[in-house]
Design a protein around this motif. Structure first.
Motif, short mmCIF file in Angstrom:
data_model
loop_
_atom_site.label_atom_id
_atom_site.label_comp_id
_atom_site.label_asym_id
_atom_site.label_seq_id
_atom_site.Cartn_x
_atom_site.Cartn_y
_atom_site.Cartn_z
N ALA A 70 0.83 -1.20 0.00
CA ALA A 70 0.00 0.00 0.00
C ALA A 70 0.87 1.26 0.00
O ALA A 70 0.59 2.22 -0.71
CB ALA A 70 -0.93 0.00 1.21
N VAL A 71 1.95 1.23 0.79
CA VAL A 71 2.88 2.36 0.81
C VAL A 71 3.52 2.52 -0.57
O VAL A 71 3.66 3.64 -1.09
CB VAL A 71 3.95 2.16 1.89
N SER A 72 3.90 1.40 -1.19
CA SER A 72 4.53 1.44 -2.51
C SER A 72 3.59 2.02 -3.56
O SER A 72 4.00 2.80 -4.41
CB SER A 72 4.98 0.04 -2.92
N ALA A 73 2.31 1.62 -3.50
CA ALA A 73 1.33 2.15 -4.45
C ALA A 73 1.14 3.65 -4.25
O ALA A 73 1.04 4.41 -5.23
CB ALA A 73 0.00 1.42 -4.29
N LEU A 74 1.11 4.10 -2.99
CA LEU A 74 0.99 5.53 -2.70
C LEU A 74 2.20 6.27 -3.25
O LEU A 74 2.07 7.35 -3.85
CB LEU A 74 0.87 5.76 -1.20
N VAL A 75 3.38 5.70 -3.08
CA VAL A 75 4.60 6.32 -3.58
C VAL A 75 4.58 6.38 -5.11
O VAL A 75 5.03 7.35 -5.72
CB VAL A 75 5.83 5.54 -3.06
N GLY A 76 4.02 5.34 -5.75
CA GLY A 76 3.88 5.37 -7.21
C GLY A 76 2.95 6.48 -7.66
O GLY A 76 3.23 7.16 -8.65
N TRP B 250 14.28 7.84 -16.77
CA TRP B 250 13.76 8.77 -15.78
C TRP B 250 14.03 8.31 -14.36
O TRP B 250 13.45 8.86 -13.41
CB TRP B 250 12.27 9.00 -16.00
N THR B 251 14.90 7.31 -14.20
CA THR B 251 15.25 6.85 -12.86
C THR B 251 15.81 7.99 -12.00
O THR B 251 15.49 8.08 -10.81
CB THR B 251 16.24 5.68 -12.92
N PRO B 252 16.68 8.88 -12.53
CA PRO B 252 17.13 10.00 -11.69
C PRO B 252 15.97 10.88 -11.21
O PRO B 252 16.00 11.39 -10.09
CB PRO B 252 18.07 10.78 -12.63
N CYS B 253 14.95 11.04 -12.06
CA CYS B 253 13.80 11.85 -11.68
C CYS B 253 12.93 11.12 -10.66
O CYS B 253 12.45 11.69 -9.69
CB CYS B 253 12.98 12.19 -12.93
N LEU B 254 12.74 9.81 -10.88
CA LEU B 254 11.90 9.01 -10.01
C LEU B 254 12.67 8.44 -8.83
O LEU B 254 12.09 7.75 -7.99
CB LEU B 254 11.27 7.86 -10.81
N GLY B 255 13.98 8.71 -8.80
CA GLY B 255 14.83 8.14 -7.77
C GLY B 255 14.35 8.28 -6.34
O GLY B 255 14.36 7.31 -5.58
N PRO B 256 13.89 9.47 -5.93
CA PRO B 256 13.43 9.62 -4.55
C PRO B 256 12.32 8.65 -4.18
O PRO B 256 12.35 8.02 -3.13
CB PRO B 256 12.95 11.07 -4.49
N THR B 257 11.32 8.52 -5.05
CA THR B 257 10.20 7.63 -4.74
C THR B 257 10.58 6.17 -4.96
O THR B 257 10.25 5.30 -4.14
CB THR B 257 8.98 7.99 -5.61
N LEU B 258 11.27 5.89 -6.05
CA LEU B 258 11.67 4.51 -6.34
C LEU B 258 12.64 3.99 -5.29
O LEU B 258 12.61 2.82 -4.93
CB LEU B 258 12.31 4.45 -7.73
N GLY B 259 13.49 4.88 -4.78
CA GLY B 259 14.43 4.48 -3.74
C GLY B 259 13.73 4.00 -2.48
O GLY B 259 14.17 3.04 -1.83
N ALA B 260 12.63 4.67 -2.13
CA ALA B 260 11.87 4.24 -0.95
C ALA B 260 11.30 2.86 -1.15
O ALA B 260 11.33 2.01 -0.25
CB ALA B 260 10.75 5.24 -0.66
N VAL B 261 10.77 2.58 -2.35
CA VAL B 261 10.19 1.27 -2.63
C VAL B 261 11.27 0.20 -2.62
O VAL B 261 11.09 -0.90 -2.06
CB VAL B 261 9.47 1.28 -4.00
N ASN B 262 12.42 0.49 -3.20
CA ASN B 262 13.51 -0.49 -3.22
C ASN B 262 14.06 -0.73 -1.82
O ASN B 262 14.53 -1.83 -1.52
CB ASN B 262 14.62 -0.02 -4.17
#
Length: 273
Positions: A19-25, A169-181
């Protein structure tokens, strides 16, 4: 295989992480570096890049009077079905990338299980930093770079464009993707990490499809989010800082252990554990 999947979708703590990951997405979709590009991406995957208005040439009227100039703007919009198919293919393209990331971090967490707690705390600290960057407090973390590769426009190139989006776009999405990873690493299995990657892509991808469907409320929501981009960034940054602090302090793991124990002591335990 079936029992493994069943275990994933009925694991209470994992569902919280999902659920947290979906919110971050969803936060990723609403971010200033993705939301303004949605119309362009949808035009690209349906092959309408470079299309424009067509003008009918002026011609005399029937009475022999002066020329009557008429400019007719052709309806260049594709059928809704084509737009939706293109959006789905685009989403599947970046889903392949982000699910692979999640599986890799989950597998890495399993391989480094003996150091899992320490590394999770470090990744939590990194998540806090990128969250602060999302808030605009660390300017150099707001710089974005992307791949310049552009596949052919149209449905055939839509999945590849999704892959390019996922990688470029990983550098752009890095903050959110980093939390999920980071959450994927703490789950310590490739399957669980991939599951969180899917959840993230649902949060990021479903809005693309809804906009392609032309849902009036979805289009209105994107307009609202674009108008309040600064507030969206602050909210997203706050969510990332909170997740990072939970990982950094070990409270995330302790909370999940408590949640698992609580589920086991209730009637819901037989469904989730």
């Amino acid at each position: 295989m079936g029992s493994t999947f069943a275990g994933l979708v009925t694991d209470g703590p994992l569902l919280v992480a999902a659920a947290v990951s979906a919110l971050v997405g969803l936060i990723s979709f609403a971010s200033p570096c993705v939301l303004p590009l949605v119309p362009g991406y949808l035009s690209y995957v349906t092959g309408l890049v470079g299309s424009g208005a067509r003008t009918r040439t002026p011609r005399p009227d029937g009475d022999g009077g002066g020329a009557v100039a008429t400019a007719v703007r052709a309806d260049e919009r594709p059928p809704r079905g084509r737009m939706v198919v293109g959006a789905v293919l685009f989403v599947l393209g970046f889903t392949a990338v982000f699910v692979s990331f999640g599986a890799a971090f989950g597998g890495l967490g399993r391989w480094l299980a003996v150091y899992n707690d320490e590394i999770t705390r470090v990744m939590g600290g990194v998540t806090v930093l990128v969250g602060l960057g999302f808030l605009g407090w660390i300017p150099f973390l707001q710089r974005t770079k992307k791949l310049s590769l552009k596949p052919a426009a149209g449905l055939a190139g839509a999945p590849l464009l999704g892959v390019v989006f996922g990688l470029g776009w990983t550098p752009c999405l890095g903050p959110t993707l980093g939390a999920v990873n980071s959450l994927a690493f703490s789950e310590a299995t490739a399957a669980r990490g991939a599951f969180l990657g899917v959840a993230y892509c649902l949060g990021l991808g479903i809005p693309f499809v809804l906009v392609a469907l032309g849902a009036r409320w979805a289009v209105g929501a994107t307009t609202f989010l674009r108008r309040h981009a600064a507030a969206v960034s602050r909210f997203g940054g706050a969510v990332l800082v909170v997740v990072g602090l939970l990982l950094l302090t070990g409270l995330w793991g302790e909370g999940m252990l408590w949640f698992r124990s609580w589920l086991g002591s209730t009637g819901f335990g037989e469904f989730f554990l």
